[in-house]
Write a protein that holds these residues in place. Structure first.
Motif, PDB file in Angstrom:
ATOM      1  N   TYR A  14       1.113  -1.404  -0.229  1.00  6.05           N
ATOM      2  CA  TYR A  14       0.107  -0.030   0.512  1.00  6.05           C
ATOM      3  C   TYR A  14       0.739   1.143  -0.045  1.00  6.05           C
ATOM      4  O   TYR A  14       1.782   1.397   0.326  1.00  6.05           O
ATOM      5  N   ASP A  15       0.259   1.959  -0.113  1.00  4.71           N
ATOM      6  CA  ASP A  15       1.041   3.262  -0.134  1.00  4.71           C
ATOM      7  C   ASP A  15       0.873   3.766   0.934  1.00  4.71           C
ATOM      8  O   ASP A  15      -0.304   4.052   2.042  1.00  4.71           O
ATOM      9  N   GLN A  16       1.431   5.180   1.977  1.00  8.57           N
ATOM     10  CA  GLN A  16       1.967   5.406   2.913  1.00  8.57           C
ATOM     11  C   GLN A  16       0.794   6.068   3.555  1.00  8.57           C
ATOM     12  O   GLN A  16       0.673   6.013   4.936  1.00  8.57           O
ATOM     13  N   ARG A  17       0.124   6.831   3.271  1.00 10.77           N
ATOM     14  CA  ARG A  17      -1.190   7.226   3.163  1.00 10.77           C
ATOM     15  C   ARG A  17      -2.443   6.992   3.104  1.00 10.77           C
ATOM     16  O   ARG A  17      -3.264   6.887   4.244  1.00 10.77           O
ATOM     17  N   ASP A  18      -2.540   5.409   3.390  1.00 15.67           N
ATOM     18  CA  ASP A  18      -3.731   4.576   2.960  1.00 15.67           C
ATOM     19  C   ASP A  18      -4.615   3.884   4.660  1.00 15.67           C
ATOM     20  O   ASP A  18      -2.800   3.623   5.202  1.00 15.67           O
ATOM     21  N   LEU A  19      -5.232   4.411   5.275  1.00 17.81           N
ATOM     22  CA  LEU A  19      -5.202   4.302   6.701  1.00 17.81           C
ATOM     23  C   LEU A  19      -4.207   5.041   7.145  1.00 17.81           C
ATOM     24  O   LEU A  19      -4.087   4.385   8.557  1.00 17.81           O
ATOM     25  N   ARG A  20      -4.154   6.733   7.191  1.00 24.21           N
ATOM     26  CA  ARG A  20      -2.359   6.548   7.971  1.00 24.21           C
ATOM     27  C   ARG A  20      -3.336   6.980   9.318  1.00 24.21           C
ATOM     28  O   ARG A  20      -2.736   7.532  10.356  1.00 24.21           O
ATOM     29  N   ASN A  21      -4.972   7.651   9.247  1.00 23.91           N
ATOM     30  CA  ASN A  21      -5.208   7.471  10.412  1.00 23.91           C
ATOM     31  C   ASN A  21      -5.365   7.183  11.883  1.00 23.91           C
ATOM     32  O   ASN A  21      -5.751   6.838  13.144  1.00 23.91           O
ATOM     33  N   ARG A  29     -12.965  -0.876  13.580  1.00 20.49           N
ATOM     34  CA  ARG A  29     -12.894  -1.171  12.690  1.00 20.49           C
ATOM     35  C   ARG A  29     -12.609  -3.280  11.330  1.00 20.49           C
ATOM     36  O   ARG A  29     -10.943  -2.896  11.683  1.00 20.49           O
ATOM     37  N   PRO A  30     -13.011  -4.307  10.697  1.00 19.20           N
ATOM     38  CA  PRO A  30     -12.486  -4.684  10.249  1.00 19.20           C
ATOM     39  C   PRO A  30     -11.507  -4.648   8.737  1.00 19.20           C
ATOM     40  O   PRO A  30     -12.284  -4.059   7.998  1.00 19.20           O
ATOM     41  N   GLN A  31     -10.862  -5.115   8.200  1.00 22.29           N
ATOM     42  CA  GLN A  31      -9.866  -4.737   7.421  1.00 22.29           C
ATOM     43  C   GLN A  31      -9.346  -6.024   6.820  1.00 22.29           C
ATOM     44  O   GLN A  31      -8.636  -6.452   7.537  1.00 22.29           O
ATOM     45  N   TYR A  32      -9.505  -5.997   5.848  1.00 17.36           N
ATOM     46  CA  TYR A  32      -8.906  -7.151   4.731  1.00 17.36           C
ATOM     47  C   TYR A  32      -7.260  -7.140   4.843  1.00 17.36           C
ATOM     48  O   TYR A  32      -7.409  -6.190   4.524  1.00 17.36           O
ATOM     49  N   LEU A  33      -6.906  -7.977   4.821  1.00 21.15           N
ATOM     50  CA  LEU A  33      -5.918  -7.863   4.137  1.00 21.15           C
ATOM     51  C   LEU A  33      -4.984  -7.084   2.757  1.00 21.15           C
ATOM     52  O   LEU A  33      -4.437  -6.524   2.969  1.00 21.15           O
ATOM     53  N   LEU A  34      -6.062  -6.743   2.100  1.00 26.58           N
ATOM     54  CA  LEU A  34      -6.173  -6.709   0.514  1.00 26.58           C
ATOM     55  C   LEU A  34      -7.266  -6.015   0.289  1.00 26.58           C
ATOM     56  O   LEU A  34      -8.028  -6.829   0.677  1.00 26.58           O
ATOM     57  N   ASP A  35      -7.240  -5.147  -1.049  1.00 32.32           N
ATOM     58  CA  ASP A  35      -7.891  -4.501  -1.869  1.00 32.32           C
ATOM     59  C   ASP A  35      -8.595  -5.412  -3.004  1.00 32.32           C
ATOM     60  O   ASP A  35      -9.268  -6.287  -2.894  1.00 32.32           O
ATOM     61  N   ARG A  36      -7.220  -6.052  -3.440  1.00 30.72           N
ATOM     62  CA  ARG A  36      -7.310  -7.286  -4.496  1.00 30.72           C
ATOM     63  C   ARG A  36      -6.894  -8.750  -4.126  1.00 30.72           C
ATOM     64  O   ARG A  36      -5.515  -8.329  -3.788  1.00 30.72           O
ATOM     65  N   ARG A  37      -7.283  -9.082  -4.288  1.00 31.11           N
ATOM     66  CA  ARG A  37      -6.773 -10.560  -3.080  1.00 31.11           C
ATOM     67  C   ARG A  37      -7.074 -11.840  -4.140  1.00 31.11           C
ATOM     68  O   ARG A  37      -6.943 -12.997  -3.573  1.00 31.11           O
ATOM     69  N   ASP A  38      -6.841 -11.877  -5.389  1.00 36.64           N
ATOM     70  CA  ASP A  38      -6.393 -13.254  -6.075  1.00 36.64           C
ATOM     71  C   ASP A  38      -5.440 -13.379  -6.399  1.00 36.64           C
ATOM     72  O   ASP A  38      -5.130 -12.017  -6.766  1.00 36.64           O
ATOM     73  N   PRO A  39      -4.364 -14.075  -6.646  1.00 39.70           N
ATOM     74  CA  PRO A  39      -3.049 -14.685  -5.881  1.00 39.70           C
ATOM     75  C   PRO A  39      -3.269 -14.010  -8.069  1.00 39.70           C
ATOM     76  O   PRO A  39      -3.907 -13.957  -8.491  1.00 39.70           O
TER      77      PRO A  39
END
Length: 426
Positions: free
Chosen positions: A134-141, A411-421
């Motif tokens: 991820y970008d450093q800005r993602d979920l920064r808060n 809040r629950p967070q998936y590990l990734l937004d794109r989850r297909d290998p």
């Protein structure tokens, strides 16, 4: 006296410096540590089914941004100002060419795969994206996205023999998971108990510290005491397990191994030893790849050294039967400009880059994706960072379609937004 450092240079939110050292000496575990004892932590891990997997990741970050078109995506038909000085050579996989300065890797292309069309770089001089996707800005808060090693530490824990889940020589933020899941960052020194301190006595002292600090730990709301609990557990585990201490001890390296990996390949050898000792995620930075000037002069030094260290690692993983359990990924933060500049260098180019993958039981001996004629953009099969991470998590036995973590806001967070290998690899 042994000094072990955990984390980066910045301070914790409550003002305690991350540069503070955890000291194991004849009398104490240095500093005021508290909370769960070593035995309690191991019991908690066992109760949650942690410490059972032998899958591992070796994540190599080529700091500065490696020149993709001078390594794994050469364009011999392009004009001279684009193609540069190097020529491609054939490998033992038909139609799969790589740089002439990779002669050893060329003999084992059936043991790795190359992605030539990796896109989505944030363009920053940072290893944050190759740690987290991820970008450093993602979920920064909420504290930011956690590094893969921190996620693995949370979901799978350390190995049963006391090896920490995440060992890093180039940082890695735990993000919203908190300081408990920071990487273990070795700082050298002798990882051995002195003659007057046995493993049993060390465990007794850890228990005593836990009893003395239980009240303070229960009153702590910052998470710092819990973090120190985990640091204590990891430090004691490293020292008493033997295997990890041996892996980190350069004096345990045989002359034969030193010669095969080369002087500049020590990090590759150490990573192999650490995953053999039970560490799940090992990350390190290797070399300087910010070649704004003298690109080809620099790469003539760098590439043969990378060729030697990386080929030795792949050979060892295969010969030791680890190629299905250990995944190796080699990449940087972005690619380099297609056109060679006036200083015989290449500048930053986040539009496309390459990545190198090996092991993990994946389908090797292939190139995934392609770029346009001057290696400036992805032409076929663009691949996102998160797709690579989905593949890495899959190799570790973690289902990104189901696994979720809770951030600091609850809040629950998936590990990734794109989850297909990446389908070609699995």
């Amino acid at each position: 006296m042994l000094k072990l450092r955990f984390g980066n240079r910045a301070g914790f939110c409550d003002g305690v410096s991350r540069r503070n050292f955890l000291q194991l000496g004849a009398l104490t575990l240095g500093g005021t540590l508290g909370g769960l004892t070593l035995g309690q932590l191991y019991a908690a891990e066992a109760a949650n089914g942690l410490g059972s997997s032998n899958k591992a990741i070796i994540n190599v970050h080529l700091s500065g941004g490696p020149s993709h078109q001078d390594m794994f995506d050469l364009k011999p038909e392009a004009a001279s100002e684009f193609r540069g000085e190097f020529r491609p050579i054939s490998t033992n996989v038909s139609g799969m060419d790589i740089c002439e300065h990779f002669p050893q890797l060329a003999t084992m292309a059936d043991k790795f795969a190359i992605i030539r069309s990796l896109i989505g770089s944030t363009g920053a001089h940072s290893n944050y994206q190759t740690h987290s996707a991820y970008d450093q800005r993602d979920l920064r808060n909420a504290g930011g996205r956690p590094a893969m090693g921190s996620v693995v530490n949370k979901l799978q824990g350390g190995s049963a023999n006391g090896a920490p889940a995440f060992v890093s020589y180039n940082g890695g933020s735990p993000g919203y998971l908190g300081a408990v899941h920071k990487p273990y960052e070795p700082m050298g020194g002798s990882l051995r108990l002195n003659d007057s301190l046995t493993s049993a006595r060390l465990d007794d002292r850890t228990n005593l510290l836990g009893q003395l600090d239980t009240i303070r730990r229960n009153m702590d709301t910052s998470g710092q005491m819990a973090a120190l609990d985990s640091f204590t557990q990891r430090a004691v585990g490293v020292v008493t397990s033997g295997a990890v201490a041996d892996a980190l001890d350069s004096n345990k390296t045989s002359p034969k191994d030193q010669d095969r990996y080369g002087k500049e390949g020590t990090s590759f050898l150490r990573a192999r030893r650490l995953v053999e000792a039970g560490v799940r995620v090992v990350t390190f930075g290797w070399g300087g790849w910010d070649t704004h000037s003298g690109n080809f002069t620099s790469l003539k030094r760098q590439l043969p050294r990378l060729d030697q260290g990386l080929s030795a690692l792949l050979t060892d993983l295969h010969d030791r039967g680890l190629e299905k359990d250990v995944t190796v990924v080699v990449w940087g933060e972005f690619g380099r400009t297609p056109r060679v500049n006036m200083s015989a260098g290449r500048d930053h180019w986040p539009q496309v880059m390459a990545a190198f993958l090996a092991g993990g039981g994946m389908k090797m001996g292939q190139v995934i994706g392609s770029t346009t004629k001057n290696a400036e953009y992805a032409k076929d099969r663009p691949i996102q960072f998160q797709e690579v991470f989905a593949t890495l998590y899959r190799n570790l036995g973690i289902d990104t379609g189901r696994a979720q973590l809770i951030d600091t806001a609850g809040r629950p967070q998936y590990l990734l937004d794109r989850r297909d290998p990446i389908s070609e690899l699995v």
